[in-house]
Design an enzyme around this catalytic site. Structure first.
Site, PDB file in Angstrom:
ATOM      1  N   HIS A 126      44.939  29.551  42.712  1.00 33.80           N
ATOM      2  CA  HIS A 126      43.486  29.747  42.754  1.00 33.80           C
ATOM      3  C   HIS A 126      42.764  28.749  41.850  1.00 33.80           C
ATOM      4  O   HIS A 126      41.816  28.093  42.270  1.00 33.80           O
ATOM      5  CB  HIS A 126      43.142  31.178  42.324  1.00 33.80           C
ATOM      6  CG  HIS A 126      43.512  32.199  43.354  1.00 33.80           C
ATOM      7  ND1 HIS A 126      44.788  32.655  43.512  1.00 33.80           N
ATOM      8  CD2 HIS A 126      42.763  32.830  44.287  1.00 33.80           C
ATOM      9  CE1 HIS A 126      44.814  33.533  44.504  1.00 33.80           C
ATOM     10  NE2 HIS A 126      43.602  33.656  44.996  1.00 33.80           N
ATOM     11  N   ILE A 127      43.208  28.654  40.588  1.00 37.35           N
ATOM     12  CA  ILE A 127      42.494  27.792  39.640  1.00 37.35           C
ATOM     13  C   ILE A 127      42.829  26.322  39.885  1.00 37.35           C
ATOM     14  O   ILE A 127      41.939  25.476  39.989  1.00 37.35           O
ATOM     15  CB  ILE A 127      42.818  28.199  38.181  1.00 37.35           C
ATOM     16  CG1 ILE A 127      42.337  29.632  37.927  1.00 37.35           C
ATOM     17  CG2 ILE A 127      42.161  27.237  37.195  1.00 37.35           C
ATOM     18  CD1 ILE A 127      42.777  30.237  36.614  1.00 37.35           C
ATOM     19  N   ALA A 139      46.315  28.049  30.822  1.00 41.73           N
ATOM     20  CA  ALA A 139      47.066  29.037  31.619  1.00 41.73           C
ATOM     21  C   ALA A 139      47.572  30.167  30.726  1.00 41.73           C
ATOM     22  O   ALA A 139      46.877  31.171  30.537  1.00 41.73           O
ATOM     23  CB  ALA A 139      48.203  28.351  32.360  1.00 41.73           C
ATOM     24  N   GLU A 188      48.444  35.273  19.967  1.00 45.10           N
ATOM     25  CA  GLU A 188      46.992  35.228  19.807  1.00 45.10           C
ATOM     26  C   GLU A 188      46.534  36.384  18.927  1.00 45.10           C
ATOM     27  O   GLU A 188      47.098  37.486  19.014  1.00 45.10           O
ATOM     28  CB  GLU A 188      46.304  35.295  21.184  1.00 45.10           C
ATOM     29  CG  GLU A 188      46.649  34.075  22.034  1.00 45.10           C
ATOM     30  CD  GLU A 188      45.992  34.070  23.419  1.00 45.10           C
ATOM     31  OE1 GLU A 188      45.221  35.003  23.725  1.00 45.10           O
ATOM     32  OE2 GLU A 188      46.253  33.116  24.183  1.00 45.10           O
ATOM     33  N   HIS A 194      40.839  31.531  23.922  1.00 47.47           N
ATOM     34  CA  HIS A 194      41.104  32.217  25.199  1.00 47.47           C
ATOM     35  C   HIS A 194      39.790  32.627  25.885  1.00 47.47           C
ATOM     36  O   HIS A 194      39.595  33.803  26.221  1.00 47.47           O
ATOM     37  CB  HIS A 194      42.006  33.441  24.988  1.00 47.47           C
ATOM     38  CG  HIS A 194      42.771  33.816  26.232  1.00 47.47           C
ATOM     39  ND1 HIS A 194      44.034  34.334  26.212  1.00 47.47           N
ATOM     40  CD2 HIS A 194      42.444  33.730  27.552  1.00 47.47           C
ATOM     41  CE1 HIS A 194      44.451  34.568  27.446  1.00 47.47           C
ATOM     42  NE2 HIS A 194      43.489  34.205  28.289  1.00 47.47           N
ATOM     43  N   ILE A 195      38.939  31.631  26.092  1.00 47.90           N
ATOM     44  CA  ILE A 195      37.625  31.908  26.693  1.00 47.90           C
ATOM     45  C   ILE A 195      37.492  31.296  28.093  1.00 47.90           C
ATOM     46  O   ILE A 195      36.396  31.243  28.642  1.00 47.90           O
ATOM     47  CB  ILE A 195      36.483  31.340  25.816  1.00 47.90           C
ATOM     48  CG1 ILE A 195      36.787  29.867  25.469  1.00 47.90           C
ATOM     49  CG2 ILE A 195      36.270  32.180  24.565  1.00 47.90           C
ATOM     50  CD1 ILE A 195      35.568  29.021  25.320  1.00 47.90           C
ATOM     51  N   GLY A 196      38.615  30.837  28.640  1.00 45.47           N
ATOM     52  CA  GLY A 196      38.556  30.156  29.940  1.00 45.47           C
ATOM     53  C   GLY A 196      37.801  30.946  30.988  1.00 45.47           C
ATOM     54  O   GLY A 196      37.006  30.399  31.752  1.00 45.47           O
TER      55      GLY A 196
HETATM   56  P1  NAI Z   1      47.779  31.741  40.963  1.00 44.93           P
HETATM   57  O1  NAI Z   1      48.834  32.762  41.042  1.00 44.93           O
HETATM   58  O2  NAI Z   1      46.709  31.713  41.974  1.00 44.93           O
HETATM   59  O3  NAI Z   1      48.460  30.272  40.933  1.00 44.93           O
HETATM   60  C1  NAI Z   1      49.600  29.957  40.187  1.00 44.93           C
HETATM   61  C2  NAI Z   1      50.325  28.837  40.900  1.00 44.93           C
HETATM   62  O4  NAI Z   1      51.407  28.413  40.075  1.00 44.93           O
HETATM   63  C3  NAI Z   1      50.926  29.239  42.235  1.00 44.93           C
HETATM   64  O5  NAI Z   1      50.547  28.322  43.232  1.00 44.93           O
HETATM   65  C4  NAI Z   1      52.436  29.216  41.983  1.00 44.93           C
HETATM   66  O6  NAI Z   1      53.198  28.875  43.124  1.00 44.93           O
HETATM   67  C5  NAI Z   1      52.524  28.151  40.907  1.00 44.93           C
HETATM   68  N1  NAI Z   1      53.741  28.210  40.103  1.00 44.93           N
HETATM   69  C6  NAI Z   1      54.430  29.283  39.680  1.00 44.93           C
HETATM   70  N2  NAI Z   1      55.489  28.908  38.946  1.00 44.93           N
HETATM   71  C7  NAI Z   1      55.465  27.569  38.893  1.00 44.93           C
HETATM   72  C8  NAI Z   1      56.291  26.587  38.277  1.00 44.93           C
HETATM   73  N3  NAI Z   1      57.377  26.939  37.551  1.00 44.93           N
HETATM   74  N4  NAI Z   1      55.976  25.290  38.433  1.00 44.93           N
HETATM   75  C9  NAI Z   1      54.891  24.919  39.184  1.00 44.93           C
HETATM   76  N5  NAI Z   1      54.068  25.800  39.792  1.00 44.93           N
HETATM   77  C10 NAI Z   1      54.349  27.111  39.639  1.00 44.93           C
HETATM   78  O7  NAI Z   1      47.168  31.887  39.502  1.00 44.93           O
HETATM   79  P2  NAI Z   1      45.722  31.433  38.996  1.00 44.93           P
HETATM   80  O8  NAI Z   1      44.745  32.501  39.238  1.00 44.93           O
HETATM   81  O9  NAI Z   1      45.443  30.076  39.490  1.00 44.93           O
HETATM   82  O10 NAI Z   1      45.978  31.409  37.412  1.00 44.93           O
HETATM   83  C11 NAI Z   1      46.782  30.417  36.803  1.00 44.93           C
HETATM   84  C12 NAI Z   1      46.984  30.737  35.337  1.00 44.93           C
HETATM   85  O11 NAI Z   1      45.733  30.789  34.654  1.00 44.93           O
HETATM   86  C13 NAI Z   1      47.670  32.077  35.080  1.00 44.93           C
HETATM   87  O12 NAI Z   1      48.611  31.916  34.043  1.00 44.93           O
HETATM   88  C14 NAI Z   1      46.551  32.927  34.547  1.00 44.93           C
HETATM   89  O13 NAI Z   1      47.043  33.920  33.694  1.00 44.93           O
HETATM   90  C15 NAI Z   1      45.734  31.899  33.774  1.00 44.93           C
HETATM   91  N6  NAI Z   1      44.355  32.306  33.511  1.00 44.93           N
HETATM   92  C16 NAI Z   1      43.817  31.988  32.281  1.00 44.93           C
HETATM   93  C17 NAI Z   1      42.539  32.368  31.984  1.00 44.93           C
HETATM   94  C18 NAI Z   1      41.939  31.996  30.665  1.00 44.93           C
HETATM   95  O14 NAI Z   1      41.051  32.690  30.198  1.00 44.93           O
HETATM   96  N7  NAI Z   1      42.356  30.903  30.049  1.00 44.93           N
HETATM   97  C19 NAI Z   1      41.714  33.146  32.906  1.00 44.93           C
HETATM   98  C20 NAI Z   1      42.344  33.324  34.219  1.00 44.93           C
HETATM   99  C21 NAI Z   1      43.630  32.952  34.472  1.00 44.93           C
END
Ligand code: NAI
Length: 437
Positions: free
Chosen positions: A181-182, A259, A289, A312-314
């Site tokens: 998604h991101i 992430a 954290e 952690h404000i992403g």
């Molecule tokens: P998502 O589940 O939509 O996408 C994650 C992607 O990573 C998937 O396409 C998956 O196939 C891929 N992936 C998994 N393992 C992998 C690996 N070993 N190597 C390469 N690709 C791999 O998740 P989304 O929503 O895009 O979130 C991504 C990250 O961002 C998550 O860790 C989430 O917790 C974090 N996040 C951080 C926030 C913040 O405040 N900083 C807020 C929202 C999410």
């Protein structure tokens, strides 16, 4: 041990027009109490009140006796991350139908016990996607221009106009690790600003725009001017970027981690920054954290040049809070109104149609019975034997199970519903039954 059945709850859904008259036992919506804690965005309460529910809001988390008291007559509880829903709270809430976590994580809820009680838990994993993507883009530019460094310097009185190491991002290569998604949103925004985008993901993904998927992480690291991480925290992403990977990055490259903290080995990164191999980093997440405001934060990357640290404000924007509220109340209201569990993190997901059946020009409203039961052999056979014995005209039947429970939904003619509802409550291994007239 059999769990006590909650009080029977029969109520009309949002779809009243053309409906069969509600039975005398129907449960009015304004008696469905929805408790929203922790200052959930007001848009959530507005939507629920417009639907006719009784909504009670609290600015803060509740705990101890205050939480037990508030939960005792609640049909729905909405929380963020600070309220803990333990088995004790669930036991004290006999009318509780569903729980909404107005955030991403659901660790604060005993989801297993909730499942055992037939209580779906919903969250909002993707409502802050855009906020994280925008922060990432801001950091790509900030790192390439040492913005934070220059600003801090000037606050101290240092006038440094040097262009050395400052770059336009147009034409430079962004490497995205994790194209979910991101990551895919970052890809679109980066291309719009003229960047070349490469990405690495463990599964084949449809590349947006001109982005290109590479086969290995090493290939991505070797070709990218900035690497940004958007993978989940799993055993396969633990220290995904360590000493070996930093050595594979282009000299003078930048690293962004918005992430999860466990994805980067911070000691290795600190060494890479000190040696100049890495020209800068932006980190929003950390292996450990602080629990809250005022708690101290210590990290090996503190005090290093061109390192942007954010707490952690992403995903923390007002827009994200609002879209989380809209997303979660939509899931809660849909479950209360029509029984759909789509998006639940703990019970089998069943996506149900509206309760209207068209017969030629005439619309009939079917009555719906929702039956949660322990996932043991024989329950469905028992339910079907009852429908056969009563001669019930079943318009539709839906069933999904997980390892703990089963969820079966029956749409039946209104005349059949009351007797079927009563009999289904006697089926052994029933957890709870709810009827939507
Ligand atoms: P998502 O589940 O939509 O996408 C994650 C992607 O990573 C998937 O396409 C998956 O196939 C891929 N992936 C998994 N393992 C992998 C690996 N070993 N190597 C390469 N690709 C791999 O998740 P989304 O929503 O895009 O979130 C991504 C990250 O961002 C998550 O860790 C989430 O917790 C974090 N996040 C951080 C926030 C913040 O405040 N900083 C807020 C929202 C999410």
């Amino acid at each position: 041990m059999a769990l006590p059945h909650p009080a029977p709850l029969r109520h009309p859904t949002a779809l009243e027009s053309g409906a069969t008259k509600a039975s005398p036992t129907s449960f009015p919506k304004d008696r469905i109490k929805i408790l929203l804690l922790e200052g959930v965005h007001p848009r959530g309460a507005d939507i629920l009140r417009a639907e006719g529910f009784h909504v009670e809001c609290h600015a803060k988390a509740l705990e101890g006796d205050a939480l037990l008291r508030a939960a005792s007559d609640a049909h729905v509880i909405g929380i963020r991350s600070k309220t803990t829903i333990t088995p004790e709270v669930l036991a004290a809430a006999p009318r509780l139908l569903t729980i909404g976590c107005f955030c991403i994580g659901t660790n604060q809820v005993c989801t297993r016990e909730a499942c055992d009680r037939g209580i779906p838990v919903f969250n909002s994993p993707f409502s802050n996607t855009r906020s994280v993507a925008e922060l990432t883009i801001a950091e790509v530019i900030s790192l390439n221009r040492s913005l934070v460094e220059k600003s801090v310097g000037l606050h101290r009185g240092d006038w440094d106009k040097s262009a050395t190491g400052a770059h336009e991002i147009r034409g430079r290569t962004l490497g995205i690790v994790g194209y979910g998604h991101i990551g895919s949103q970052v890809s679109v925004l980066a291309e719009a600003m003229g960047m070349r985008v490469l990405f690495y993901d463990v599964v084949p993904k449809l590349a947006l725009g001109n982005a290109k998927q590479v086969r290995t992480l090493g290939e991505l690291l070797a070709e990218s001017d900035t690497v940004t991480l958007h993978v989940p925290a799993t055993s396969s992403t633990d220290n995904l970027i360590g000493r070996g990977q930093i050595a594979q990055m282009r000299p003078g490259a930048f690293l962004i981690n918005n992430a999860r903290g466990t994805v980067v080995d911070l000691d290795a990164l600190a060494d890479g920054l000190r040696s100049g191999r890495i020209a800068g980093a932006a980190l929003d997440v950390f292996p450990v954290e602080p629990a809250g405001k005022g708690d101290s934060f210590v990290s090996p990357v503190q005090g290093l040049k061109n390192v942007i640290l954010t707490p952690h404000i992403g995903g923390s924007t007002e827009e994200a809070q609002e879209s989380i509220a809209v997303d979660v109340v939509g899931k809660l209201a849909r479950f209360v109104n029509n029984g759909s569990t789509t998006g639940s993190v703990n019970v089998p997901e069943v996506d149900l149609p509206e309760q209207v059946r068209t017969d030629g020009q005439i619309e009939h409203r079917t009555h719906r019975i929702l039956h949660f039961h322990r996932n043991v052999p024989g329950v469905l056979g028992h339910i079907n034997a009852i429908t056969a014995e009563l001669g019930v005209n079943v318009n539709a039947q839906y069933l999904r199970t997980n390892e703990q429970i089963g969820y079966v939904v029956l749409d039946v003619d209104p005349s059949d519903a009351p007797s079927l509802d009563d009999r289904l409550r006697t089926v052994s291994d029933t957890i709870r039954v709810r009827a939507l007239w």
